[in-house]
Motif scaffolding. Structure first.
Motif, short mmCIF file in Angstrom:
data_model
loop_
_atom_site.label_atom_id
_atom_site.label_comp_id
_atom_site.label_asym_id
_atom_site.label_seq_id
_atom_site.Cartn_x
_atom_site.Cartn_y
_atom_site.Cartn_z
N SER A 79 11.51 9.78 0.44
CA SER A 79 11.93 8.98 -0.71
C SER A 79 12.01 7.50 -0.36
O SER A 79 11.69 6.65 -1.19
N GLN A 81 10.08 6.02 1.83
CA GLN A 81 8.69 5.59 1.86
C GLN A 81 8.14 5.43 0.44
O GLN A 81 7.35 4.52 0.18
N HIS A 82 8.57 6.28 -0.46
CA HIS A 82 8.11 6.18 -1.86
C HIS A 82 8.65 4.91 -2.51
O HIS A 82 7.94 4.22 -3.24
N VAL A 83 9.91 4.61 -2.27
CA VAL A 83 10.53 3.44 -2.87
C VAL A 83 9.88 2.16 -2.35
O VAL A 83 9.63 1.22 -3.11
N THR A 84 9.60 2.11 -1.04
CA THR A 84 9.02 0.90 -0.47
C THR A 84 7.51 0.87 -0.59
O THR A 84 6.87 -0.09 -0.13
N ARG A 85 6.92 1.89 -1.19
CA ARG A 85 5.47 2.01 -1.36
C ARG A 85 4.73 1.89 -0.03
O ARG A 85 3.70 1.25 0.07
N ALA A 86 5.29 2.54 0.98
CA ALA A 86 4.65 2.51 2.31
C ALA A 86 3.57 3.54 2.43
O ALA A 86 3.52 4.51 1.74
#
Length: 86
Positions: A79, A81-86
């Protein structure tokens, strides 16, 4: 050929869903067999000792909490990684 025609009428190079030889039937049978053997042995060993069932339940809750913490940690990591668009 347009994209719509390609998706509606795929050519012969696209594999069928039925051609996969790893259906998972044998693996699921082995998993159910291992589950039955594990539960039976746990119940037998817990019946031998007077405190066996209590010890089994403590061990079960500890292992449950361990694997739950690993899965929730992985979910948190994904989550982030999803939020930071990594």
């Amino acid at each position: 050929m347009t994209e719509q025609e390609t998706t509606q009428n795929p050519d012969d190079t696209t594999p069928d869903k039925g051609c996969c030889k790893c259906s998972g039937g044998k693996i699921s049978i082995l998993a159910v067999g291992a589950l039955v053997v594990g539960l039976a042995s746990a119940l037998i060993f817990s019946a031998v000792d007077p405190q066996g069932l209590t010890r089994f339940m403590f061990a079960y809750i500890i292992s449950f909490a361990f694997f739950l913490s690993i899965s929730l940690g992985a979910l948190f990591f994904i989550s982030i990684q999803h939020v930071t668009r990594a």
